[in-house]
Design a protein around this motif. Structure first.
Motif, PDB file in Angstrom:
ATOM      1  N   GLY A 176      36.734  34.603  11.932  1.00 49.68           N
ATOM      2  CA  GLY A 176      37.093  34.191  10.574  1.00 49.68           C
ATOM      3  C   GLY A 176      37.364  35.376   9.671  1.00 49.68           C
ATOM      4  O   GLY A 176      38.331  35.382   8.900  1.00 49.68           O
TER       5      GLY A 176
ATOM      6  N   ARG B 285      32.966  31.934  13.510  1.00 45.80           N
ATOM      7  CA  ARG B 285      32.896  31.934  12.046  1.00 45.80           C
ATOM      8  C   ARG B 285      32.688  33.335  11.457  1.00 45.80           C
ATOM      9  O   ARG B 285      33.442  33.746  10.581  1.00 45.80           O
ATOM     10  CB  ARG B 285      31.808  30.971  11.569  1.00 45.80           C
ATOM     11  CG  ARG B 285      31.804  30.865  10.058  1.00 45.80           C
ATOM     12  CD  ARG B 285      30.822  29.822   9.591  1.00 45.80           C
ATOM     13  NE  ARG B 285      30.745  29.825   8.147  1.00 45.80           N
ATOM     14  CZ  ARG B 285      30.923  28.768   7.395  1.00 45.80           C
ATOM     15  NH1 ARG B 285      31.176  27.608   7.952  1.00 45.80           N
ATOM     16  NH2 ARG B 285      30.834  28.864   6.096  1.00 45.80           N
TER      17      ARG B 285
ATOM     18  N   GLU C 229      41.419  28.783   8.995  1.00 44.02           N
ATOM     19  CA  GLU C 229      40.279  29.264   8.209  1.00 44.02           C
ATOM     20  C   GLU C 229      39.501  28.102   7.588  1.00 44.02           C
ATOM     21  O   GLU C 229      38.273  28.118   7.563  1.00 44.02           O
ATOM     22  CB  GLU C 229      40.746  30.231   7.111  1.00 44.02           C
ATOM     23  CG  GLU C 229      41.175  31.581   7.623  1.00 44.02           C
ATOM     24  CD  GLU C 229      40.006  32.486   7.980  1.00 44.02           C
ATOM     25  OE1 GLU C 229      38.937  32.019   8.403  1.00 44.02           O
ATOM     26  OE2 GLU C 229      40.175  33.703   7.835  1.00 44.02           O
TER      27      GLU C 229
END
Length: 122
Positions: free
Chosen positions: A35, A31, A18
């Motif tokens: 993520g 992302r 992360e």
């Protein structure tokens, strides 16, 4: 003890992933989607360090927690509190997005499937 070590290692690995995503990835898939999916796995792993046997419906509770954070983004908590720390702003987030909630749900489904698979093997 074996479970606790597994979740400590999982937490550390996902945390590092992360951080790397937050610092170095500037794309439109990893992302924002991967993520967000990983963040619920990260929270789940963290909780399992302290509750290695788990509690019923824990992935659902992690999902609710993630949704609460997302709702706080909708109400602009970061701006309301005047948070200026970059790390805190990243952790709390500042933009509400229904897609994030969908990613949290996918992450929690992954957790449920993973735990089911592990239980069947043991």
């Amino acid at each position: 003890m074996k479970k606790r070590i597994f979740y400590i290692i999982s937490f550390l690995v996902i945390f590092c992933m992360e951080v790397l995503i937050a610092l170095y990835v500037r794309d439109r898939f990893i992302r924002p989607y991967v993520g967000d999916m990983l963040v619920v796995v990260l929270v789940y792993s963290f909780v399992r360090i302290f509750l290695p046997t788990g509690i019923p419906r824990m992935p659902f509770y992690v999902f609710l927690f993630a949704c609460l954070v997302e709702v706080l983004q909708y109400f602009r908590l970061v701006e309301t509190l005047g948070v200026t720390n970059r790390v805190a702003r990243i952790v709390l987030g500042s933009t509400f997005d229904w897609g994030d909630i969908a990613c949290y749900a996918v992450g929690c489904v992954f957790i449920v499937l993973f735990e089911h698979f592990v239980r069947r093997r043991s």
